[in-house]
Design an enzyme around this catalytic site. Structure first.
Site, short mmCIF file in Angstrom:
data_model
loop_
_atom_site.label_atom_id
_atom_site.label_comp_id
_atom_site.label_asym_id
_atom_site.label_seq_id
_atom_site.Cartn_x
_atom_site.Cartn_y
_atom_site.Cartn_z
N ASP A 103 -17.19 6.78 -2.31
CA ASP A 103 -15.86 7.23 -1.21
C ASP A 103 -15.79 8.54 -0.76
O ASP A 103 -16.20 9.50 -1.55
CB ASP A 103 -14.70 6.80 -1.93
CG ASP A 103 -13.27 6.27 -1.75
OD1 ASP A 103 -13.28 6.29 -0.35
OD2 ASP A 103 -12.31 5.81 -2.55
N ARG A 109 0.88 -1.35 -0.16
CA ARG A 109 0.11 0.07 0.07
C ARG A 109 0.86 1.48 0.62
O ARG A 109 1.53 1.19 0.75
CB ARG A 109 -1.01 -0.18 1.40
CG ARG A 109 -1.65 1.49 1.34
CD ARG A 109 -3.15 1.06 2.53
NE ARG A 109 -3.70 0.05 1.80
CZ ARG A 109 -4.92 1.26 2.31
NH1 ARG A 109 -5.44 1.96 3.52
NH2 ARG A 109 -6.21 0.04 1.88
N CYS A 125 -16.72 1.52 0.45
CA CYS A 125 -15.23 0.91 0.88
C CYS A 125 -14.85 1.55 2.13
O CYS A 125 -14.56 0.37 3.04
CB CYS A 125 -14.65 1.24 -0.41
SG CYS A 125 -13.79 3.33 0.10
N HIS A 168 -7.51 0.53 -6.72
CA HIS A 168 -7.32 -0.49 -5.47
C HIS A 168 -7.72 -1.25 -5.48
O HIS A 168 -9.44 -1.89 -5.82
CB HIS A 168 -8.26 0.35 -4.44
CG HIS A 168 -8.23 -0.04 -2.99
ND1 HIS A 168 -8.05 -0.90 -2.37
CD2 HIS A 168 -9.48 0.27 -1.88
CE1 HIS A 168 -7.52 -1.76 -1.82
NE2 HIS A 168 -9.03 -0.18 -0.39
N GLN A 215 -10.09 -4.03 -3.32
CA GLN A 215 -11.36 -3.49 -3.48
C GLN A 215 -12.75 -3.75 -3.75
O GLN A 215 -13.27 -3.91 -4.01
CB GLN A 215 -11.66 -1.93 -2.29
CG GLN A 215 -13.05 -1.21 -2.00
CD GLN A 215 -13.20 -1.67 -0.99
OE1 GLN A 215 -12.39 -1.54 -0.12
NE2 GLN A 215 -14.56 -2.46 -1.46
N ARG A 271 -13.96 -9.03 1.58
CA ARG A 271 -12.55 -8.27 1.69
C ARG A 271 -11.77 -9.80 1.93
O ARG A 271 -10.82 -10.03 1.36
CB ARG A 271 -12.26 -7.36 2.41
CG ARG A 271 -12.70 -5.49 1.75
CD ARG A 271 -12.01 -5.43 0.63
NE ARG A 271 -11.06 -4.95 0.11
CZ ARG A 271 -9.99 -4.24 1.11
NH1 ARG A 271 -10.19 -3.29 1.58
NH2 ARG A 271 -8.88 -4.26 0.52
N1 NVA Z 1 -10.07 6.39 -1.41
C1 NVA Z 1 -9.69 6.06 -0.02
C2 NVA Z 1 -9.72 4.57 -0.42
C3 NVA Z 1 -9.65 4.28 1.21
C4 NVA Z 1 -9.95 3.12 1.52
C5 NVA Z 1 -7.99 5.82 -0.23
O1 NVA Z 1 -7.28 5.99 -1.05
O2 NVA Z 1 -8.05 6.81 1.03
N1 CP Z 2 -11.85 0.18 2.32
C1 CP Z 2 -10.27 0.06 2.62
O1 CP Z 2 -9.44 -0.40 1.67
O2 CP Z 2 -9.81 0.00 3.67
P1 CP Z 2 -8.91 0.08 4.69
O3 CP Z 2 -8.04 1.74 4.57
O4 CP Z 2 -8.78 0.08 6.20
O5 CP Z 2 -7.42 -0.91 4.82
#
Ligand code: NVA
Ligand code: CP
Length: 304
Positions: free
Chosen positions: A223, A103, A263, A130, A133, A291
Site C-alpha cells: 500500500d 470514512r 488496495c 480498513h 478492503q 470490493r
Molecule cells: N492506507 C491508505 C489506503 C487508501 C485506500 C490510506 O489510508 O490513504
Molecule cells: N482501496 C480503497 O479504499 O480505495 P478508495 O480510497 O478509492 O476508496
C-alpha cells in the site's frame, strides 16, 4: 446469508472467525450470481471525510443492485464540516438512514458515532483500520487458491490501516501473515497483540527484513507509503521505504505461484513498480471488483 442483522463493522475483529468465513462464502455466491438479495427502499449513507473512488462507488453500486438507494454525504456538504458534534449527527442520521458507512481519520469518531446510532455503522476506512478492503482481499485470495488456511501473506511497507486489518483478517482465517516495515513504522501494537491472540503459534511475524517476509509467501501485498492525511511527510519517507518496494526482484524471492495485491490507489515507482502492478502475478483489478461483492454481502447481512 450470514446473519449479522443490525450489527456494526468498526473493526474486522467485530466478526468472529466463523462469521468472517461465512461472509466470504456469501460474497462468492453473490459474485457467481447464485443469490440476489433485494432491499428496496433501504437507504445507505456515505459519510466521508476523505477522498474515495473504490469504496464510494462499490458501496453505491452494491446498494443500487439490491434495489436500495445511496446518499453521498461528504463532510463538506453537511454540517459536519462546520463542527456539529458527532453525537448529534449520529442521532439525527439514525432517524433517516438504514445503514451508514463512514470514512474518517480517528477510529474514536467512528466509535462515538456507533455509540449514538442504532443503525448498522460500517468502517469505510479510518487511520486505524480498513476492514471492508480486507473482505475483498480475502475473497480474491480464496478465489485464487481455493482456500485460505495455511497460506502466507507478506505485506511490505507502512504499518498502516490496511496492514492492521490484514493482520486481523489473516489471523482469523488461519493464514500466516508477515509484515515487513522500516523500524518505527510497525502496525498498531494493540492490533498486533489481537492478531497474535487470534492466530496459531508462529503465524504472525513483524520484521524489518523484506526478504525474510516474502520467502514463504503466496501473496505479496503493499500500500502507499504515506496515507491520506500524511501528505506532508510523503517525500521524507521515500528513502526510508525504498527497500520495501514490491519489484520484480522481490517477487522472484516469493513462492513461484505468488500473486500480488494492492488496495489502490497505487504509486508506480514507489511502493510497487509498474512491471509488477501490470504483470502476470497482479490481481489488483479482480481485487478492486471484489470490493463490490464483499460489501454487497456485508450490506445484505447487516440489513437482513
Ligand atoms: N492506507 C491508505 C489506503 C487508501 C485506500 C490510506 O489510508 O490513504
Ligand atoms: N482501496 C480503497 O479504499 O480505495 P478508495 O480510497 O478509492 O476508496
Amino acid at each position: 446469508m450470514t446473519s449479522l442483522s443490525g450489527r456494526d463493522l468498526l473493526s474486522l475483529n467485530d466478526l468472529s472467525p466463523t462469521e468472517l468465513t461465512d461472509l466470504l462464502d456469501f460474497a462468492a455466491d453473490l459474485k457467481a450470481g447464485k443469490q440476489q438479495p433485494q432491499f428496496p427502499h433501504k437507504v445507505l449513507g456515505l459519510l466521508f471525510r476523505k477522498a474515495s473512488t473504490r469504496t464510494r462507488v462499490s458501496f453505491s453500486v452494491a446498494m443500487y443492485q439490491m434495489g436500495g438507494q445511496v446518499l453521498d454525504l461528504h463532510a463538506g456538504v453537511t454540517q459536519v464540516s462546520r463542527g456539529e458534534p458527532t453525537s448529534d449527527t449520529a442521532r439525527v442520521l439514525d432517524r433517516y438512514l438504514d445503514v451508514v458507512a463512514i470514512r474518517t481519520f480517528d477510529q474514536a469518531e467512528l466509535q462515538e458515532f456507533a455509540d449514538y446510532a442504532t443503525i448498522p455503522v460500517i468502517n469505510a476506512l479510518t487511520d486505524l483500520e480498513h476492514p471492508c478492503q480486507i473482505l475483498a482481499d480475502l475473497l480474491t485470495i480464496q478465489a485464487e487458491f481455493g482456500s485460505l488456511k495455511g497460506l502466507t501473506l507478506a505485506y511490505l511497507g507502512d504499518g498502516n490501516n490496511v496492514a492492521n486489518s490484514l493482520l486481523l483478517g489473516c489471523a482469523m482465517v488461519g493464514m500466516t501473515v508477515h509484515i515487513a516495515c522500516p523500524d518505527g513504522y510497525a502496525p498498531d501494537a494493540s492490533v498486533v497483540s489481537q492478531a497474535e491472540a487470534l492466530a496459531g503459534p508462529g503465524q504472525v511475524l513483524i520484521t524489518s527484513d523484506p526478504q525474510a517476509a516474502v520467502k514463504q509467501a503466496q501473496v505479496l501485498y503493499t500500500d502507499v507509503w504515506a496515507s491520506m492525511g500524511q501528505e506532508s511527510v510523503a517525500d521524507q519517507r521515500l528513502p526510508i521505504f525504498q527497500p520495501y518496494q514490491v519489484n520484480d526482484a522481490l517477487l522472484a524471492s516469493a513462492q513461484a505461484d505468488a500473486i500480488v495485491l494492492h488496495c489502490l490507489p497505487a504509486h508506480r515507482g514507489e511502493e510497487i513498480t509498474a512491471s509488477v502492478l501490470e504483470g502476470a502475478a497482479s490481481r489488483v483489478w479482480d481485487q478492486a471488483e471484489n470490493r463490490m461483492h464483499a460489501q454487497k454481502a456485508l450490506l445484505a447481512s447487516v440489513l437482513s
